[in-house]
Design a protein around this motif. Structure first.
Motif, short mmCIF file in Angstrom:
data_model
loop_
_atom_site.label_atom_id
_atom_site.label_comp_id
_atom_site.label_asym_id
_atom_site.label_seq_id
_atom_site.Cartn_x
_atom_site.Cartn_y
_atom_site.Cartn_z
N MET A 1 0.84 -1.18 0.00
CA MET A 1 0.00 0.00 0.00
C MET A 1 0.88 1.24 0.00
O MET A 1 1.92 1.28 0.64
CB MET A 1 -0.89 0.02 1.23
N ALA A 2 0.41 2.24 -0.71
CA ALA A 2 1.12 3.52 -0.76
C ALA A 2 0.22 4.60 -0.17
O ALA A 2 -1.00 4.45 -0.12
CB ALA A 2 1.47 3.86 -2.20
N GLN A 3 0.84 5.67 0.27
CA GLN A 3 0.08 6.80 0.79
C GLN A 3 0.66 8.08 0.19
O GLN A 3 1.88 8.22 0.08
CB GLN A 3 0.17 6.85 2.31
N VAL A 4 -0.22 8.97 -0.22
CA VAL A 4 0.20 10.23 -0.81
C VAL A 4 -0.67 11.36 -0.27
O VAL A 4 -1.84 11.16 0.03
CB VAL A 4 0.12 10.17 -2.36
N VAL A 5 -0.06 12.54 -0.12
CA VAL A 5 -0.80 13.73 0.28
C VAL A 5 -0.90 14.62 -0.96
O VAL A 5 0.12 14.97 -1.56
CB VAL A 5 -0.10 14.48 1.43
N ILE A 6 -2.12 14.97 -1.34
CA ILE A 6 -2.37 15.78 -2.54
C ILE A 6 -2.95 17.11 -2.11
O ILE A 6 -3.90 17.17 -1.33
CB ILE A 6 -3.35 15.06 -3.49
N ASN A 7 -2.36 18.19 -2.61
CA ASN A 7 -2.88 19.54 -2.34
C ASN A 7 -4.02 19.82 -3.30
O ASN A 7 -3.88 19.61 -4.51
CB ASN A 7 -1.77 20.58 -2.52
N VAL A 8 -5.15 20.29 -2.75
CA VAL A 8 -6.35 20.50 -3.56
C VAL A 8 -6.90 21.90 -3.29
O VAL A 8 -7.11 22.29 -2.14
CB VAL A 8 -7.44 19.45 -3.22
N GLU A 9 -7.14 22.65 -4.35
CA GLU A 9 -7.75 23.98 -4.23
C GLU A 9 -9.24 23.88 -4.52
O GLU A 9 -9.68 23.05 -5.30
CB GLU A 9 -7.12 24.95 -5.24
N GLY A 10 -10.02 24.73 -3.86
CA GLY A 10 -11.45 24.81 -4.13
C GLY A 10 -12.32 24.17 -3.08
O GLY A 10 -13.54 24.28 -3.14
N MET A 11 -11.73 23.48 -2.11
CA MET A 11 -12.52 22.86 -1.05
C MET A 11 -12.70 23.87 0.08
O MET A 11 -11.72 24.45 0.55
CB MET A 11 -11.80 21.62 -0.48
N THR A 45 -4.72 6.60 0.70
CA THR A 45 -4.04 5.31 0.82
C THR A 45 -4.58 4.43 -0.31
O THR A 45 -5.79 4.30 -0.48
CB THR A 45 -4.33 4.66 2.19
N TYR A 46 -3.66 3.85 -1.09
CA TYR A 46 -4.09 3.09 -2.26
C TYR A 46 -3.09 1.98 -2.60
O TYR A 46 -1.94 2.00 -2.16
CB TYR A 46 -4.26 4.02 -3.47
N ASP A 47 -3.55 1.04 -3.39
CA ASP A 47 -2.74 -0.08 -3.87
C ASP A 47 -2.08 0.35 -5.17
O ASP A 47 -2.76 0.58 -6.17
CB ASP A 47 -3.63 -1.31 -4.09
N GLU A 48 -0.76 0.44 -5.16
CA GLU A 48 -0.01 0.90 -6.35
C GLU A 48 -0.17 -0.04 -7.54
O GLU A 48 0.06 0.38 -8.68
CB GLU A 48 1.48 1.01 -6.01
N ASN A 49 -0.56 -1.28 -7.29
CA ASN A 49 -0.75 -2.24 -8.38
C ASN A 49 -2.09 -2.04 -9.09
O ASN A 49 -2.31 -2.60 -10.15
CB ASN A 49 -0.65 -3.68 -7.86
N GLN A 50 -2.98 -1.26 -8.47
CA GLN A 50 -4.32 -1.07 -9.05
C GLN A 50 -4.54 0.33 -9.59
O GLN A 50 -5.39 0.53 -10.46
CB GLN A 50 -5.39 -1.39 -8.01
N THR A 51 -3.83 1.31 -9.08
CA THR A 51 -4.05 2.69 -9.53
C THR A 51 -2.79 3.51 -9.29
O THR A 51 -1.83 3.03 -8.69
CB THR A 51 -5.28 3.33 -8.82
N GLY A 52 -2.81 4.75 -9.76
CA GLY A 52 -1.66 5.63 -9.60
C GLY A 52 -2.07 7.07 -9.44
O GLY A 52 -3.27 7.40 -9.41
N LEU A 53 -1.08 7.94 -9.35
CA LEU A 53 -1.35 9.36 -9.13
C LEU A 53 -2.21 9.98 -10.23
O LEU A 53 -3.07 10.81 -9.94
CB LEU A 53 -0.04 10.14 -9.03
N ALA A 54 -2.00 9.60 -11.47
CA ALA A 54 -2.77 10.19 -12.57
C ALA A 54 -4.27 9.94 -12.37
O ALA A 54 -5.09 10.85 -12.56
CB ALA A 54 -2.31 9.63 -13.90
N ALA A 55 -4.63 8.73 -11.96
CA ALA A 55 -6.04 8.40 -11.74
C ALA A 55 -6.60 9.16 -10.54
O ALA A 55 -7.76 9.61 -10.56
CB ALA A 55 -6.21 6.90 -11.55
#
Length: 69
Positions: A1-11, A45-55
């Motif tokens: 499992m991987a974990q990433v923090v994404i900055n999001v504007e508009g929330m 938190t996501y499975d790198e084998n099923q998805t990635g940052l682009a998705a």
């Protein structure tokens, strides 16, 4: 499992928080998405084998929010 923090504007409210979390949880492989409105971030938190940052970025943008890269 991987974990990433994404900055999001508009929330800005609880509805925004729910919309982003829901959009991300619909991406295959995502097990958790937690928005921090004050920080304008979402931790995913996501499975790198099923998805990635682009998705993940695409799901946020399709929900109507901007990913800050």
């Amino acid at each position: 499992m991987a974990q990433v923090v994404i900055n999001v504007e508009g929330m800005s409210c609880g509805h925004c928080k729910m919309a982003v979390e829901k959009a991300l949880k619909q991406v295959g492989g995502v097990t958790e998405a937690v928005v921090d409105l004050a920080a304008k971030q979402v931790t995913v938190t996501y499975d790198e084998n099923q998805t990635g940052l682009a998705a993940l970025h695409a799901a946020i943008e399709e929900a109507g929010y901007d990913v800050v890269k």
